[in-house]
Scaffold this motif. Structure first.
Motif, PDB file in Angstrom:
ATOM      1  N   ARG A   4      -9.332 -15.248  -1.368  1.00 18.73           N
ATOM      2  CA  ARG A   4     -10.568 -14.990  -0.643  1.00 18.73           C
ATOM      3  C   ARG A   4     -10.955 -13.529  -0.838  1.00 18.73           C
ATOM      4  NH1 ARG A   4     -11.068 -18.746   3.836  1.00 18.73           N
ATOM      5  NH2 ARG A   4     -12.192 -17.120   4.955  1.00 18.73           N
ATOM      6  N   SER A   5     -12.235 -13.242  -0.692  1.00 18.78           N
ATOM      7  CA  SER A   5     -12.672 -11.851  -0.811  1.00 18.78           C
ATOM      8  C   SER A   5     -12.517 -11.103   0.509  1.00 18.78           C
ATOM      9  CB  SER A   5     -14.121 -11.792  -1.274  1.00 18.78           C
ATOM     10  OG  SER A   5     -14.948 -12.476  -0.358  1.00 18.78           O
ATOM     11  N   GLU A   6     -12.553 -11.846   1.636  1.00 15.61           N
ATOM     12  CA  GLU A   6     -12.401 -11.237   2.956  1.00 15.61           C
ATOM     13  C   GLU A   6     -11.515 -12.119   3.812  1.00 15.61           C
ATOM     14  OE1 GLU A   6     -16.168 -10.811   4.803  1.00 15.61           O
ATOM     15  OE2 GLU A   6     -16.977  -9.508   3.260  1.00 15.61           O
ATOM     16  N   PRO A   7     -10.767 -11.527   4.735  1.00 20.54           N
ATOM     17  CA  PRO A   7      -9.991 -12.349   5.665  1.00 20.54           C
ATOM     18  C   PRO A   7     -10.928 -13.091   6.612  1.00 20.54           C
ATOM     19  CG  PRO A   7      -9.815 -10.043   6.260  1.00 20.54           C
ATOM     20  CD  PRO A   7     -10.571 -10.105   4.970  1.00 20.54           C
ATOM     21  N   SER A   8     -10.473 -14.225   7.136  1.00 27.06           N
ATOM     22  CA  SER A   8     -11.324 -15.004   8.033  1.00 27.06           C
ATOM     23  C   SER A   8     -11.603 -14.245   9.328  1.00 27.06           C
ATOM     24  CB  SER A   8     -10.705 -16.363   8.316  1.00 27.06           C
ATOM     25  OG  SER A   8      -9.387 -16.221   8.795  1.00 27.06           O
ATOM     26  N   ASP A   9     -10.620 -13.535   9.864  1.00 26.72           N
ATOM     27  CA  ASP A   9     -10.825 -12.625  10.999  1.00 26.72           C
ATOM     28  C   ASP A   9      -9.629 -11.687  11.110  1.00 26.72           C
ATOM     29  OD1 ASP A   9      -8.753 -13.891  12.515  1.00 26.72           O
ATOM     30  OD2 ASP A   9     -10.178 -15.351  13.262  1.00 26.72           O
ATOM     31  N   THR A  10      -9.758 -10.653  11.924  1.00 24.46           N
ATOM     32  CA  THR A  10      -8.696  -9.641  12.003  1.00 24.46           C
ATOM     33  C   THR A  10      -7.440 -10.182  12.672  1.00 24.46           C
ATOM     34  OG1 THR A  10      -9.645  -8.765  14.041  1.00 24.46           O
ATOM     35  CG2 THR A  10     -10.280  -7.705  11.979  1.00 24.46           C
ATOM     36  N   GLN A  36       0.680 -12.703  -2.265  1.00 25.40           N
ATOM     37  CA  GLN A  36      -0.532 -12.480  -3.045  1.00 25.40           C
ATOM     38  C   GLN A  36      -1.795 -12.552  -2.195  1.00 25.40           C
ATOM     39  OE1 GLN A  36      -0.734 -15.178  -6.357  1.00 25.40           O
ATOM     40  NE2 GLN A  36       1.396 -14.802  -6.926  1.00 25.40           N
ATOM     41  N   PHE A  37      -1.716 -13.228  -1.058  1.00 22.28           N
ATOM     42  CA  PHE A  37      -2.883 -13.448  -0.219  1.00 22.28           C
ATOM     43  C   PHE A  37      -2.871 -12.592   1.040  1.00 22.28           C
ATOM     44  CE2 PHE A  37      -1.560 -17.392  -2.343  1.00 22.28           C
ATOM     45  CZ  PHE A  37      -2.633 -17.544  -3.214  1.00 22.28           C
ATOM     46  N   ALA A  38      -2.027 -11.581   1.089  1.00 15.75           N
ATOM     47  CA  ALA A  38      -1.853 -10.778   2.303  1.00 15.75           C
ATOM     48  C   ALA A  38      -3.076  -9.942   2.667  1.00 15.75           C
ATOM     49  CB  ALA A  38      -0.636  -9.869   2.169  1.00 15.75           C
ATOM     50  N   SER A  39      -3.914  -9.620   1.721  1.00 15.20           N
ATOM     51  CA  SER A  39      -5.076  -8.778   2.035  1.00 15.20           C
ATOM     52  C   SER A  39      -6.242  -9.563   2.613  1.00 15.20           C
ATOM     53  CB  SER A  39      -5.531  -8.028   0.786  1.00 15.20           C
ATOM     54  OG  SER A  39      -5.968  -8.941  -0.188  1.00 15.20           O
ATOM     55  N   ALA A  40      -6.319 -10.856   2.329  1.00 19.06           N
ATOM     56  CA  ALA A  40      -7.435 -11.658   2.837  1.00 19.06           C
ATOM     57  C   ALA A  40      -7.000 -13.108   3.053  1.00 19.06           C
ATOM     58  CB  ALA A  40      -8.603 -11.599   1.873  1.00 19.06           C
ATOM     59  N   PRO A  41      -6.125 -13.353   4.027  1.00 16.86           N
ATOM     60  CA  PRO A  41      -5.663 -14.725   4.245  1.00 16.86           C
ATOM     61  C   PRO A  41      -6.688 -15.557   5.010  1.00 16.86           C
ATOM     62  CG  PRO A  41      -4.667 -13.290   5.850  1.00 16.86           C
ATOM     63  CD  PRO A  41      -5.461 -12.419   4.921  1.00 16.86           C
ATOM     64  N   GLY A  42      -6.643 -16.833   4.763  1.00 18.58           N
ATOM     65  CA  GLY A  42      -7.458 -17.781   5.504  1.00 18.58           C
ATOM     66  C   GLY A  42      -6.558 -18.714   6.300  1.00 18.58           C
ATOM     67  N   SER A  43      -7.147 -19.689   6.916  1.00 18.89           N
ATOM     68  CA  SER A  43      -6.358 -20.602   7.751  1.00 18.89           C
ATOM     69  C   SER A  43      -5.389 -21.430   6.913  1.00 18.89           C
ATOM     70  CB  SER A  43      -7.282 -21.515   8.556  1.00 18.89           C
ATOM     71  OG  SER A  43      -8.090 -22.290   7.689  1.00 18.89           O
ATOM     72  N   GLU A  44      -5.774 -21.781   5.669  1.00 19.35           N
ATOM     73  CA  GLU A  44      -4.871 -22.567   4.823  1.00 19.35           C
ATOM     74  C   GLU A  44      -3.645 -21.751   4.412  1.00 19.35           C
ATOM     75  OE1 GLU A  44      -7.887 -20.646   2.123  1.00 19.35           O
ATOM     76  OE2 GLU A  44      -8.006 -21.756   3.987  1.00 19.35           O
ATOM     77  N   HIS A  45      -3.817 -20.433   4.251  1.00 28.69           N
ATOM     78  CA  HIS A  45      -2.681 -19.565   3.926  1.00 28.69           C
ATOM     79  C   HIS A  45      -1.734 -19.464   5.126  1.00 28.69           C
ATOM     80  CE1 HIS A  45      -6.064 -18.043   1.378  1.00 28.69           C
ATOM     81  NE2 HIS A  45      -5.155 -18.312   0.461  1.00 28.69           N
ATOM     82  N   LEU A  46      -2.313 -19.334   6.303  1.00 31.38           N
ATOM     83  CA  LEU A  46      -1.506 -19.249   7.520  1.00 31.38           C
ATOM     84  C   LEU A  46      -0.756 -20.553   7.766  1.00 31.38           C
ATOM     85  CD1 LEU A  46      -0.732 -17.389   9.843  1.00 31.38           C
ATOM     86  CD2 LEU A  46      -2.717 -18.261  11.102  1.00 31.38           C
TER      87      LEU A  46
END
Length: 79
Positions: free
Chosen positions: A10-16, A49-59
């Protein structure tokens, strides 16, 4: 981790809150990998690899790794 799992960057995280929760959980997983669980090295490195912009699927995938840890807590290295 599930076989043939593909996660999108993702280019941005879903929320902080998701970002902080993900990074904190990932740090704890990395500590376990370095200390005692070499069987999770691939999973931890892939999720990092997804630590800078994780989404719900990453979590969700990270939580799945924690469920694996809980289910295999009695495993040990036999020499």
């Amino acid at each position: 981790m599930k076989v043939n799992l593909k996660l999108d960057k993702r280019s941005e995280p879903s929320d902080t809150n998701t970002l902080r929760e993900y990074q904190g959980m990932l740090g704890s997983l990395m500590h376990a990998v370095v200390s005692t669980r070499p069987d999770l090295v691939y999973t931890a490195c892939y999720l990092a690899q997804f630590a800078s912009a994780p989404g719900s699927e990453h979590l969700d995938t990270l939580k799945y790794a924690y469920h694996y840890l809980a289910g295999t807590s009695d495993y040990s290295i036999v020499m």
